[in-house]
Write a protein that holds these residues in place. Structure first.
Motif, short mmCIF file in Angstrom:
data_model
loop_
_atom_site.label_atom_id
_atom_site.label_comp_id
_atom_site.label_asym_id
_atom_site.label_seq_id
_atom_site.Cartn_x
_atom_site.Cartn_y
_atom_site.Cartn_z
N ASN A 190 0.82 -1.21 0.00
CA ASN A 190 0.00 0.00 0.00
C ASN A 190 0.85 1.25 0.00
O ASN A 190 2.03 1.23 0.36
CB ASN A 190 -0.88 0.06 1.27
CG ASN A 190 -1.95 -1.00 1.31
OD1 ASN A 190 -2.39 -1.50 0.29
ND2 ASN A 190 -2.37 -1.34 2.52
N MET A 191 0.22 2.35 -0.35
CA MET A 191 0.78 3.66 -0.04
C MET A 191 0.01 4.18 1.16
O MET A 191 -1.23 4.22 1.15
CB MET A 191 0.64 4.63 -1.22
CG MET A 191 1.32 5.97 -0.96
SD MET A 191 3.13 5.84 -0.73
CE MET A 191 3.68 5.77 -2.43
N ASP A 192 0.72 4.52 2.22
CA ASP A 192 0.08 5.05 3.42
C ASP A 192 -0.05 6.57 3.32
O ASP A 192 0.92 7.27 3.00
CB ASP A 192 0.91 4.71 4.66
CG ASP A 192 0.85 3.24 5.02
OD1 ASP A 192 0.06 2.50 4.41
OD2 ASP A 192 1.60 2.82 5.93
N LEU A 193 -1.24 7.05 3.61
CA LEU A 193 -1.52 8.49 3.62
C LEU A 193 -1.69 8.88 5.09
O LEU A 193 -2.70 8.55 5.71
CB LEU A 193 -2.78 8.80 2.82
CG LEU A 193 -2.89 8.11 1.44
CD1 LEU A 193 -4.20 8.44 0.78
CD2 LEU A 193 -1.72 8.50 0.55
N VAL A 194 -0.67 9.54 5.64
CA VAL A 194 -0.57 9.71 7.10
C VAL A 194 -0.85 11.15 7.51
O VAL A 194 -0.18 12.08 7.05
CB VAL A 194 0.82 9.29 7.61
CG1 VAL A 194 0.88 9.36 9.13
CG2 VAL A 194 1.18 7.89 7.11
N THR A 195 -1.83 11.31 8.39
CA THR A 195 -2.16 12.62 8.95
C THR A 195 -1.90 12.61 10.45
O THR A 195 -2.31 11.70 11.15
CB THR A 195 -3.65 12.96 8.71
OG1 THR A 195 -3.92 12.93 7.31
CG2 THR A 195 -3.99 14.32 9.27
N ARG A 196 -1.20 13.63 10.93
CA ARG A 196 -0.95 13.76 12.37
C ARG A 196 -1.84 14.87 12.94
O ARG A 196 -1.99 15.93 12.33
CB ARG A 196 0.52 14.09 12.62
CG ARG A 196 0.88 14.21 14.10
CD ARG A 196 2.37 14.52 14.27
NE ARG A 196 3.17 13.35 13.97
CZ ARG A 196 3.43 12.38 14.84
NH1 ARG A 196 2.92 12.42 16.05
NH2 ARG A 196 4.19 11.37 14.50
N THR A 197 -2.46 14.60 14.08
CA THR A 197 -3.34 15.56 14.72
C THR A 197 -3.25 15.40 16.24
O THR A 197 -2.63 14.44 16.73
CB THR A 197 -4.80 15.37 14.24
OG1 THR A 197 -5.63 16.37 14.83
CG2 THR A 197 -5.32 13.99 14.59
N THR A 198 -3.86 16.31 16.97
CA THR A 198 -3.81 16.22 18.43
C THR A 198 -4.92 15.33 18.99
O THR A 198 -4.81 14.83 20.11
CB THR A 198 -3.93 17.62 19.07
OG1 THR A 198 -5.12 18.25 18.58
CG2 THR A 198 -2.72 18.47 18.73
N SER A 199 -6.01 15.13 18.22
CA SER A 199 -7.09 14.27 18.68
C SER A 199 -7.82 13.68 17.49
O SER A 199 -7.95 14.32 16.45
CB SER A 199 -8.09 15.05 19.56
OG SER A 199 -8.69 16.10 18.82
#
Length: 297
Positions: A12-21
């Motif tokens: 796969n290609m991972d689509l990564v989002t970082r957030t606080t919650s």
């Protein structure tokens, strides 16, 4: 002798989002960063094993698109043999991953991974036959997994099945694998949903090497044993289980006894969470050796 590991699984290609919650249903939250990074359980486990020095072949499918080309090149650069990764007329699989406070939530769209057929595996029987260990997961069709296990049994190749994403599995498949590597949640569903007799349940439980995150690992060898987790700073837990599985395959392929193999894999899993990204966080054998020496010292 070469430690040859064959991995059959997803790319796969991972689509990564970082957030606080993590957002609740219907809620919008702001993210702090976004990146695309190679993933898929099959590819992750193959890279983990290759970075630890094994001769790794990955059997899988990618789409005829930009992600497919990128992923094949990346895997080659990581030392994974890609001769048997087939390009098909379906989009490359993706995983949408949200990271918050060291934890993650993931949505997987299989795409090309669904095209990995029984026939493809049958045509590569020679590759399985020449392996020390066959490593599988459940992001590809179950019929393909079953056929691969049958071929490994035929040639007396050791089989590790990482039963994720968890689903109802026929007991005939469970009985044919050497080791199952669920997490705690997956083990519970695996045992309760597979319609096993008491005797069969005991047999399957004794094949389970259960990863428990910061609680360590439990396994059976004459009796049930708990291996504690290493204390590390968690940056990204994505791919920790895949790192563990790739490392377990390498250690068993090298001829290590089960407990020693699990201790090694546990260290690899711990190191993998100290960096961002499933594959980019996976350690080399030298890094693992150095880490274990520092613990022992």
């Amino acid at each position: 002798m070469t430690n040859k590991i064959t991995v059959i699984g997803s790319i796969n290609m991972d689509l990564v989002t970082r957030t606080t919650s993590l957002p609740q249903m219907g809620e919008t939250v702001l993210g702090s960063s976004f990146l695309t990074t190679p993933g898929g359980k099959g590819a992750n486990q193959a890279v983990a094993a290759a970075k630890l020095g094994a001769d790794v072949t990955l059997i899988g499918c990618v789409g005829d698109d930009m992600f497919g080309d990128q992923l094949k090149r990346h895997l080659q650069n990581q030392g994974v043999r890609t001769d048997y990764i087939k390009t098909v007329k379906v989009e490359t699989g993706i995983a949408s991953i949200t990271l918050a406070n060291g934890d993650n939530s993931i949505i997987v769209v299989p795409g090309a991974n669904s095209e990995l057929s029984v026939q493809m595996v049958e045509e590569l029987e020679h590759e399985i036959a020449g392996s020390k260990v066959l490593l599988l997961q459940l992001e590809i069709p179950l019929a393909t997994v079953y056929k691969a296990v049958e071929l490994a049994n035929k040639h007396k190749v050791r089989v590790i099945l990482n039963p994720a994403p968890i689903q109802l599995l026929p007991k005939e498949l469970l009985q044919k694998v050497d080791y199952l590597t669920p997490n705690e949640y997956e083990q519970t569903l695996l045992i309760t949903a597979s319609q096993l007799t008491a005797t069969e349940r005991k047999e399957i439980e004794e094949k389970c090497i259960v990863t428990k995150g910061n609680k360590g690992v439990s396994f059976f060898e004459k009796f049930f044993t708990e291996v504690p987790a290493y204390t590390v700073e968690v940056v990204d837990s994505t791919g920790a289980g895949d790192s563990f599985n790739g490392a377990l395959a390498v250690a068993l392929g090298e001829g290590k006894m089960l407990q020693e193999a699990i201790l090694f894999a546990n260290a690899v899993g711990a190191l993998s969470v100290t960096k961002l990204g499933a594959q980019t966080g996976m350690p080399t054998k030298e890094e693992v050796t150095s880490f274990l020496l520092s613990i022992e010292g």
